[in-house]
Design a protein around this motif. Structure first.
Motif, mmCIF file in Angstrom:
data_model
loop_
_atom_site.group_PDB
_atom_site.id
_atom_site.type_symbol
_atom_site.label_atom_id
_atom_site.label_comp_id
_atom_site.label_asym_id
_atom_site.label_seq_id
_atom_site.Cartn_x
_atom_site.Cartn_y
_atom_site.Cartn_z
ATOM 1 N N ARG A 1 0.824 -1.207 0.000
ATOM 2 C CA ARG A 1 0.000 0.000 0.000
ATOM 3 C C ARG A 1 0.861 1.260 0.000
ATOM 4 O O ARG A 1 0.584 2.216 -0.737
ATOM 5 N N LEU A 2 1.921 1.288 0.811
ATOM 6 C CA LEU A 2 2.773 2.476 0.871
ATOM 7 C C LEU A 2 3.572 2.641 -0.421
ATOM 8 O O LEU A 2 3.888 3.760 -0.828
ATOM 9 N N ASP A 3 3.924 1.527 -1.052
ATOM 10 C CA ASP A 3 4.575 1.610 -2.367
ATOM 11 C C ASP A 3 3.677 2.320 -3.362
ATOM 12 O O ASP A 3 4.157 3.044 -4.245
ATOM 13 N N ALA A 4 2.367 2.114 -3.244
ATOM 14 C CA ALA A 4 1.423 2.700 -4.190
ATOM 15 C C ALA A 4 1.473 4.227 -4.133
ATOM 16 O O ALA A 4 1.350 4.895 -5.170
ATOM 17 N N PHE A 5 1.628 4.800 -2.929
ATOM 18 C CA PHE A 5 1.751 6.253 -2.808
ATOM 19 C C PHE A 5 2.957 6.756 -3.590
ATOM 20 O O PHE A 5 2.868 7.701 -4.376
ATOM 21 N N VAL A 6 4.111 6.127 -3.351
ATOM 22 C CA VAL A 6 5.351 6.569 -3.990
ATOM 23 C C VAL A 6 5.298 6.331 -5.490
ATOM 24 O O VAL A 6 5.681 7.195 -6.286
ATOM 25 N N MET A 7 4.804 5.147 -5.885
ATOM 26 C CA MET A 7 4.752 4.824 -7.300
ATOM 27 C C MET A 7 3.826 5.783 -8.055
ATOM 28 O O MET A 7 4.193 6.323 -9.103
ATOM 29 N N THR A 8 2.618 6.014 -7.524
ATOM 30 C CA THR A 8 1.669 6.890 -8.193
ATOM 31 C C THR A 8 2.221 8.297 -8.352
ATOM 32 O O THR A 8 2.078 8.928 -9.406
ATOM 33 N N SER A 9 2.854 8.793 -7.300
ATOM 34 C CA SER A 9 3.395 10.156 -7.340
ATOM 35 C C SER A 9 4.570 10.283 -8.297
ATOM 36 O O SER A 9 4.728 11.307 -8.966
ATOM 37 N N LEU B 1 3.684 12.439 0.978
ATOM 38 C CA LEU B 1 5.093 12.057 0.874
ATOM 39 C C LEU B 1 6.007 13.053 1.570
ATOM 40 O O LEU B 1 7.178 12.764 1.806
ATOM 41 N N PHE B 2 5.481 14.230 1.915
ATOM 42 C CA PHE B 2 6.292 15.246 2.578
ATOM 43 C C PHE B 2 6.136 15.217 4.099
ATOM 44 O O PHE B 2 6.575 16.132 4.788
ATOM 45 N N THR B 3 5.516 14.148 4.610
ATOM 46 C CA THR B 3 5.369 14.008 6.052
ATOM 47 C C THR B 3 6.379 12.998 6.589
ATOM 48 O O THR B 3 6.531 11.907 6.021
ATOM 49 N N PRO B 4 7.094 13.313 7.664
ATOM 50 C CA PRO B 4 8.078 12.374 8.240
ATOM 51 C C PRO B 4 7.444 11.053 8.652
ATOM 52 O O PRO B 4 8.068 9.993 8.543
ATOM 53 N N MET B 5 6.196 11.102 9.114
ATOM 54 C CA MET B 5 5.525 9.890 9.574
ATOM 55 C C MET B 5 5.416 8.855 8.451
ATOM 56 O O MET B 5 5.579 7.653 8.687
ATOM 57 N N PHE B 6 5.144 9.334 7.225
ATOM 58 C CA PHE B 6 5.023 8.407 6.106
ATOM 59 C C PHE B 6 6.331 7.655 5.887
ATOM 60 O O PHE B 6 6.343 6.431 5.728
ATOM 61 N N TRP B 7 7.440 8.382 5.873
ATOM 62 C CA TRP B 7 8.722 7.745 5.583
ATOM 63 C C TRP B 7 9.193 6.848 6.720
ATOM 64 O O TRP B 7 9.883 5.859 6.502
ATOM 65 N N GLN B 8 8.796 7.184 7.960
ATOM 66 C CA GLN B 8 9.110 6.301 9.074
ATOM 67 C C GLN B 8 8.376 4.974 8.918
ATOM 68 O O GLN B 8 8.955 3.888 9.086
ATOM 69 N N GLU B 9 7.083 5.062 8.566
ATOM 70 C CA GLU B 9 6.295 3.843 8.362
ATOM 71 C C GLU B 9 6.793 3.081 7.142
ATOM 72 O O GLU B 9 6.840 1.850 7.137
ATOM 73 N N TYR B 10 7.182 3.818 6.108
ATOM 74 C CA TYR B 10 7.655 3.179 4.873
ATOM 75 C C TYR B 10 8.967 2.436 5.116
ATOM 76 O O TYR B 10 9.184 1.341 4.590
ATOM 77 N N ALA B 11 9.838 3.038 5.933
ATOM 78 C CA ALA B 11 11.112 2.388 6.238
ATOM 79 C C ALA B 11 10.896 1.071 6.973
ATOM 80 O O ALA B 11 11.572 0.073 6.715
ATOM 81 N N VAL B 12 9.927 1.063 7.901
ATOM 82 C CA VAL B 12 9.623 -0.164 8.642
ATOM 83 C C VAL B 12 9.011 -1.212 7.718
ATOM 84 O O VAL B 12 9.359 -2.393 7.754
ATOM 85 N N ALA B 13 8.083 -0.752 6.852
ATOM 86 C CA ALA B 13 7.360 -1.688 5.987
ATOM 87 C C ALA B 13 8.253 -2.335 4.943
ATOM 88 O O ALA B 13 7.958 -3.432 4.461
ATOM 89 N N THR B 14 9.328 -1.646 4.558
ATOM 90 C CA THR B 14 10.188 -2.174 3.494
ATOM 91 C C THR B 14 11.395 -2.942 4.019
ATOM 92 O O THR B 14 12.230 -3.387 3.229
#
Length: 483
Positions: free
Chosen positions: A60-68, A462-475
């Motif tokens: 799901r988080l990949d979808a945010f980055v991929m779409t953007s 994508l400009f929120t630190p929380m997203f990248w923290q969650e993305y780092a854990v998920a990946t």
């Protein structure tokens, strides 16, 4: 992240191939498209090869980055041949972003004498961008729960409609309907007097609700009432949900609340403005109806074709068309704007609130397509409108600080976010051109078109630190294994 890089590589390679095909058909610009295609394809294939993993899946988080990222990648790739042909880098990016987001704003003039390869490329950008957004809107945005889109996923995935449950199958069905409508539109345009090239390129920019034309005068170049009515009809068809077409073809179900709401509201607006134009001018009603219908549909569907300068009809029309810019077509169509479904839900939410205030013990259920709407869907719609208008205000302020007058700043900000194309005023109006704007202004509008097409939240998160923290854990590999 491997999946994101891989998909961006695929997008680059696709555009490279498209450039190569364009080079085969248009010899005057063959060198430009061939070189641009080779460079783009090579880079895309390298990215795809180095990032490919047999077991990679889109989270799901990949979808945010991929779409953007893929939309920005597509715009940059689309701008390469325009830059090699002679546009400045910022103009090439602006033109390509306007094309792939089906906005229709242009910095190019002298289109009547521009090589056909360039005209065709602009039409192809809008054709690809139109169908690309329909698939994104149905297959990706509902997963991300952007702006209440999860409701449209529910609407489009009725029991028995297995063709809409699988994104790949839906994409194939959408492409068939899309190409079919373009083919019919091109045939009608040619029957109305367009040559083959004009018929095909204008069909692509009509059904994609993009509005690029091969002439400086836009649709007014053809001076044909028949073509104006045909354009009005096909612009409207492009702004209706493609899932609705598929549902009609497979199950014979015609009724859709947002389609009905859009058609009725358009009919009322067109009739009111037509009578107003007749009352304030010496124009015959049939002429007024044709001109008003074409331009209202063009703006509401965010196509952006122009067959007359409606700002010359008076301040009432300037105000009316300014507000119509924000309306947009239906959810799941190629059109931009806020979308009919969201306006419909917002109106029902307001009515429900008034009813609750009048009778505090009354519980009002908001329904759409006969089903109760979940609270998170309504919250998504509210959040979308908040971010939509907040982004509009911020963009207007930035553009004003960059030197634009208030009317131009306001109109250009809204037309960029709504992906409409022309706005109001002498600079960005239907008879204007964005070429005279400064590079910083063009860059801001380019970002605005990008944000508007992806409906803000997809990119801004994508400009929120929380997203990248969650993305780092998920990946993390260990995390993926545990899942």
């Amino acid at each position: 992240m491997y999946y994101v890089v891989f998909m961006n590589g695929v997008v680059l390679a696709f555009f490279g191939v498209l450039m190569g095909v364009t080079a085969l058909f248009f010899h005057s610009t063959a060198g430009v498209f061939l070189l641009a295609g080779l460079l783009t394809s090579f880079l895309g294939m390298m990215l795809a090869i180095v990032s490919y993993r047999p077991d990679m899946e889109m989270e799901r988080l990949d979808a945010f980055v991929m779409t953007s990222t893929v939309w920005m990648t597509g715009a940059i790739a689309g701008g390469v041949p325009l830059w090699m042909w002679g546009l400045t880098p910022i103009d090439a990016l602006f033109e390509a972003m306007s094309g792939i987001t089906t906005t229709g704003s242009t910095v190019m003039s002298g289109l009547d004498h521009t090589p056909r390869g360039i005209i065709c490329w602009r039409a192809l950008l809008q054709g690809v961008g139109g169908v690309g957004f329909v698939v994104t809107a149905i297959a990706v945005l509902p997963i991300l729960k952007v702006g209440g889109m999860q409701l449209f996923r529910t609407e489009s995935s009725d029991k028995g409609e297995k063709e809409l449950r699988n994104a790949a199958v839906f994409a194939s069905a959408t492409l068939q309907v899309y190409i079919g409508l373009i083919a019919v539109c091109a045939f009608v345009y040619m029957a109305g007097g367009m040559n083959f090239f004009d018929g095909v390129t204008h069909a692509m920019t009509t059904l994609s609700t993009g509005g690029y034309s091969g002439y400086d005068a836009s649709f007014a170049h053809f001076e044909s009432p028949f073509l104006q009515w045909a354009g009005t009809i096909f612009m409207l068809l492009g702004a209706l949900p493609f899932a609705w077409y598929i549902r009609i073809l497979n199950r014979g179900m015609f009724y859709s609340e947002q389609v009905s709401a859009m058609l009725w509201s358009l009919a009322v607006v067109i009739l009111v403005l037509s009578f107003w134009l007749v009352a304030t001018s010496e124009m015959p009603f049939t002429t007024a109806l044709r001109l008003v219908a074409f331009n209202v549909v063009s703006v509401v569907t965010t196509t952006g074709y122009a067959d007359t300068d409606y700002t010359q009809w008076g301040q009432f029309f300037v105000m009316a068309f300014f507000f119509l810019t924000a309306v947009g077509g239906c959810t799941g169509s190629t059109a931009g704007g806020a979308k009919a479904m969201r306006w419909l839900l917002a109106w029902r939410a307001v009515v429900a609130k008034f009813q609750n205030v009048q009778s505090q013990n009354r519980v009002t259920s908001i329904k759409y397509e006969g089903r109760a709407v979940d609270e998170d869907v309504l919250n998504g719609v509210v959040v979308f409108f908040v971010f939509y208008f907040a982004t509009f205000v911020v963009m207007t302020i930035i553009l004003a600080l960059l030197g634009l007058d208030l009317e131009t700043a306001t109109s250009s900000a809204l037309t960029a976010l709504a992906n409409v194309g022309p706005g109001v005023g002498s600079i960005v109006g239907p008879s204007g051109n964005f070429a005279t704007l400064s590079d910083p202004v063009k860059f801001v509008l380019t970002i605005g078109m990008y944000l508007g097409r992806l409906e803000m939240l997809t990119v801004l998160i994508l400009f929120t630190p929380m997203f990248w923290q969650e993305y780092a854990v998920a990946t993390r590999p260990a995390h993926r294994v545990s899942r």
